[in-house]
Enzyme design. Structure first.
Site, PDB file in Angstrom:
ATOM      1  N   ASN A 195       0.864  -1.176   0.000  1.00 42.53           N
ATOM      2  CA  ASN A 195       0.000   0.000   0.000  1.00 42.53           C
ATOM      3  C   ASN A 195       0.905   1.232   0.000  1.00 42.53           C
ATOM      4  O   ASN A 195       2.126   1.108   0.099  1.00 42.53           O
ATOM      5  CB  ASN A 195      -0.972  -0.022   1.191  1.00 42.53           C
ATOM      6  CG  ASN A 195      -0.255  -0.030   2.532  1.00 42.53           C
ATOM      7  OD1 ASN A 195       0.670   0.753   2.769  1.00 42.53           O
ATOM      8  ND2 ASN A 195      -0.668  -0.924   3.423  1.00 42.53           N
TER       9      ASN A 195
ATOM     10  N   GLY B 203      -2.646  -9.697   3.686  1.00 40.89           N
ATOM     11  CA  GLY B 203      -2.306 -10.508   2.525  1.00 40.89           C
ATOM     12  C   GLY B 203      -0.817 -10.646   2.301  1.00 40.89           C
ATOM     13  O   GLY B 203      -0.040 -10.870   3.237  1.00 40.89           O
ATOM     14  N   VAL B 204      -0.408 -10.516   1.038  1.00 43.70           N
ATOM     15  CA  VAL B 204       1.000 -10.653   0.653  1.00 43.70           C
ATOM     16  C   VAL B 204       1.870  -9.645   1.406  1.00 43.70           C
ATOM     17  O   VAL B 204       2.946  -9.985   1.904  1.00 43.70           O
ATOM     18  CB  VAL B 204       1.164 -10.454  -0.876  1.00 43.70           C
ATOM     19  CG1 VAL B 204       2.625 -10.371  -1.267  1.00 43.70           C
ATOM     20  CG2 VAL B 204       0.472 -11.568  -1.637  1.00 43.70           C
ATOM     21  N   ASP B 205       1.403  -8.421   1.515  1.00 39.66           N
ATOM     22  CA  ASP B 205       2.150  -7.361   2.178  1.00 39.66           C
ATOM     23  C   ASP B 205       2.477  -7.749   3.618  1.00 39.66           C
ATOM     24  O   ASP B 205       3.632  -7.677   4.055  1.00 39.66           O
ATOM     25  CB  ASP B 205       1.324  -6.069   2.131  1.00 39.66           C
ATOM     26  CG  ASP B 205       2.085  -4.819   2.513  1.00 39.66           C
ATOM     27  OD1 ASP B 205       3.323  -4.849   2.614  1.00 39.66           O
ATOM     28  OD2 ASP B 205       1.418  -3.780   2.700  1.00 39.66           O
TER      29      ASP B 205
ATOM     30  N   GLY C 176      -6.412  -8.780  -4.432  1.00 42.49           N
ATOM     31  CA  GLY C 176      -6.947  -9.150  -3.122  1.00 42.49           C
ATOM     32  C   GLY C 176      -7.892  -8.071  -2.622  1.00 42.49           C
ATOM     33  O   GLY C 176      -8.898  -7.747  -3.257  1.00 42.49           O
TER      34      GLY C 176
ATOM     35  N   SER D 126      -2.927  -6.235  -6.656  1.00 41.99           N
ATOM     36  CA  SER D 126      -4.225  -5.539  -6.597  1.00 41.99           C
ATOM     37  C   SER D 126      -5.450  -6.448  -6.658  1.00 41.99           C
ATOM     38  O   SER D 126      -6.566  -5.950  -6.667  1.00 41.99           O
ATOM     39  CB  SER D 126      -4.343  -4.458  -7.687  1.00 41.99           C
ATOM     40  OG  SER D 126      -3.570  -3.335  -7.352  1.00 41.99           O
TER      41      SER D 126
END
Length: 180
Positions: free
Chosen positions: A30, A38-40, A125, A123
């Site tokens: 972000n 999520g992935v982040d 998710g 993008s």
């Protein structure tokens, strides 16, 4: 099956991007670059607290752009943080922003001599981008970049589940559509 020669430099795997031993993994970040879900969140957790410390020094990243950091406790020595767009119906420039975050990530990898790079599905998710459209944009952007650059030598799309992996493999095999 597509005869595009760039396909020899692109692969699709299903699994956990934080476990890949590549030159860099891409984080679906972000704008704050300070972690999220999520992935982040998974990347920040796996990399350890030093990643957060370095991300704080970057003071964020605009949507459609990317920043590079160390990988810390990850097998990958670098993380490229790409900020994809939140989907708002498709008429707010989302496709161009999504395409840009892939191209910016590839450019950073090229500039830093990174030979192998792995992308998540950016993008799709919580940001809500339609998966089929995001997949087509991602593969098209990577193909166009690889045609003009020697590095990275290999790009991996690391899909969290088998349905995503099937979607990326089908798009890769179809030859896709040129969006440029």
């Amino acid at each position: 099956m597509s005869s595009d020669p760039t396909n020899d430099r692109i692969r699709v795997v299903q699994g956990d991007i934080t476990s890949l031993a590549v030159g860099a993994i891409v984080n679906a970040a972000n704008e704050t670059l300070l972690g999220g879900g999520g992935v982040d969140g998974a990347i920040h957790k796996a990399a350890g607290p030093k990643l957060m410390e370095e991300c704080r020094t970057l003071e964020g990243c605009p949507t459609g752009q990317a920043r590079i950091t160390g990988g810390y406790d990850l097998p990958a020595p670098h993380v490229i943080h790409a900020v994809g767009p939140r989907y708002q119906g498709g008429s707010s420039g989302e496709a161009a922003l999504l395409r840009s975050c892939y191209l910016e990530s590839l450019t950073l990898a090229n500039q830093h001599g990174i030979e192998t790079l792995a992308f998540p599905c950016i993008s799709t998710g919580i940001f809500g981008y339609p998966k089929d459209e995001a997949c087509a944009i991602a593969i098209d952007a990577v193909r166009i970049f690889l045609r003009a650059h020697e590095l990275p030598r290999e790009v991996t799309f690391c899909c969290f589940d088998e349905d995503e992996a099937k979607r990326y493999r089908a798009e890769l095999d179809s030859g896709g559509i040129e969006l440029a």
